[in-house]
Design a protein around this motif. Structure first.
Motif: not given
Length: 213
Positions: A79-87, A89-101
């Protein structure tokens, strides 16, 4: 690159492992997440080739080759990583898709593990965080790492720092690492060389393993 000459006994088989970090589709291929975001990934191609050469040299010398890959899921997302990305100006949903198992983006790209070679999955930048890698290496009598991968300033840097903090000798072949911006790559190498690694190149390492230096 460091001006320190590489002594073959520093990276001798029997004490050394090659660690290849995050050379995966999402970081290194045009069809991966980073490539689809429009990031220039041209700097990655030479690093993949150099890492492949390191892997071949290590195998020929009997040096263990360990592949480390990011493997994420909604359960491991920070959650911290996602919030930092949003702060930022990034899109946490896009970058959270990195290397999905289990998805193609998490597959290794360029060098890949040979049968029987160890593969470590991680959920954060460092290969040592939450993986037990340090204990695994020590159980094998390894006190030295040759470390390469993606990206120089992020997962390679974080892994090198943690390796040093766990009392491993760290060697980083500069040409077998890459960042998406040349100045970032060079700055990261300079910081590592100043503080916790010896920066070298693929030719020096492979020559050391083959007894040519």
């Amino acid at each position: 690159m460091s001006d320190v000459p590489l002594e073959p006994d520093w990276i001798a088989p029997g004490r050394t492992a090659l660690l290849i970090v995050d050379m995966q589709v999402d970081f290194a291929a045009p069809e991966g997440v980073i490539g689809r975001m429009g990031v220039d990934i041209s700097s990655v191609t030479p690093a993949l080739a150099a890492a492949q050469r390191l892997a071949e040299g290590a195998r020929a010398a009997g040096v263990p080759v360990i592949f480390v890959g990011l493997s994420t899921s909604p359960d491991t997302d920070s959650p911290m990583w996602r919030e930092r990305m949003a702060r930022r100006g990034g899109d946490p949903d896009v970058e959270s898709d990195l290397c999905r198992a289990g998805q193609p983006g998490s597959d290794f790209h360029g060098p890949g593990p040979a049968p029987g070679e160890q593969v470590i999955s991680k959920t954060r930048y460092s290969a040592f965080f939450g993986t037990g890698l340090g204990d695994t290496l020590r159980e094998q009598g390894i006190d030295t790492l040759v470390l390469c991968g993606l990206t120089t300033e992020c997962c390679v840097d974080c892994t090198a720092r943690d390796a040093f903090h766990q009392d491993f000798h760290v060697f980083v072949p500069a040409d077998a690492c890459a960042a998406y911006e040349v100045d970032v790559h060079e700055a990261a190498l300079k910081v590592m060389a100043l503080n916790f690694a010896i920066v070298t190149d693929t030719e020096a390492v492979v020559s050391g393993w083959s007894g040519r230096i």
